[in-house]
Motif scaffolding. Sequence first.
Motif, short mmCIF file in Angstrom:
data_model
loop_
_atom_site.label_atom_id
_atom_site.label_comp_id
_atom_site.label_asym_id
_atom_site.label_seq_id
_atom_site.Cartn_x
_atom_site.Cartn_y
_atom_site.Cartn_z
N ALA A 185 -7.90 -60.48 -15.82
CA ALA A 185 -7.27 -59.75 -16.91
C ALA A 185 -6.03 -60.51 -17.34
N VAL A 186 -5.63 -60.31 -18.58
CA VAL A 186 -4.42 -60.94 -19.08
C VAL A 186 -3.40 -59.83 -19.36
N ALA B 95 4.20 -57.15 -16.17
CA ALA B 95 3.25 -56.39 -15.35
C ALA B 95 3.23 -56.85 -13.89
N ARG B 96 3.83 -57.99 -13.62
CA ARG B 96 3.83 -58.49 -12.24
C ARG B 96 4.44 -57.49 -11.26
N ALA B 97 5.40 -56.72 -11.72
CA ALA B 97 6.05 -55.74 -10.84
C ALA B 97 5.08 -54.66 -10.38
N TRP B 98 3.98 -54.48 -11.08
CA TRP B 98 3.04 -53.41 -10.76
C TRP B 98 1.82 -53.91 -9.97
N LEU B 99 1.77 -55.19 -9.63
CA LEU B 99 0.61 -55.72 -8.91
C LEU B 99 0.57 -55.22 -7.48
N VAL C 184 -1.27 -65.50 -11.93
CA VAL C 184 -1.29 -66.92 -12.26
C VAL C 184 -0.79 -67.05 -13.69
N PRO C 185 0.31 -67.75 -13.90
CA PRO C 185 0.84 -67.89 -15.26
C PRO C 185 -0.17 -68.56 -16.19
N LEU C 186 -0.27 -68.06 -17.39
CA LEU C 186 -1.15 -68.61 -18.41
C LEU C 186 -0.27 -69.41 -19.37
N THR C 187 -0.35 -70.72 -19.30
CA THR C 187 0.58 -71.56 -20.04
C THR C 187 0.02 -72.10 -21.35
#
Length: 52
Positions: A2-3, A8-12, A19-22
Amino acid sequence: MAVFPDSARAWLWTEHTAVPLTDAPPVVTHIAWPAHSRSLALAGLIRTAARL
């Protein structure tokens, strides 16, 4: 897979990995409304969106 936004990282859960999408283009959001609108709710939405 999912993107999600970086915020949203705080809710993982601990079982998940971020994984950062660059290579994705930046996202631009546009809001449009009728010029004659007198809605207080709409005015509040626009003020909040502009502040963010």
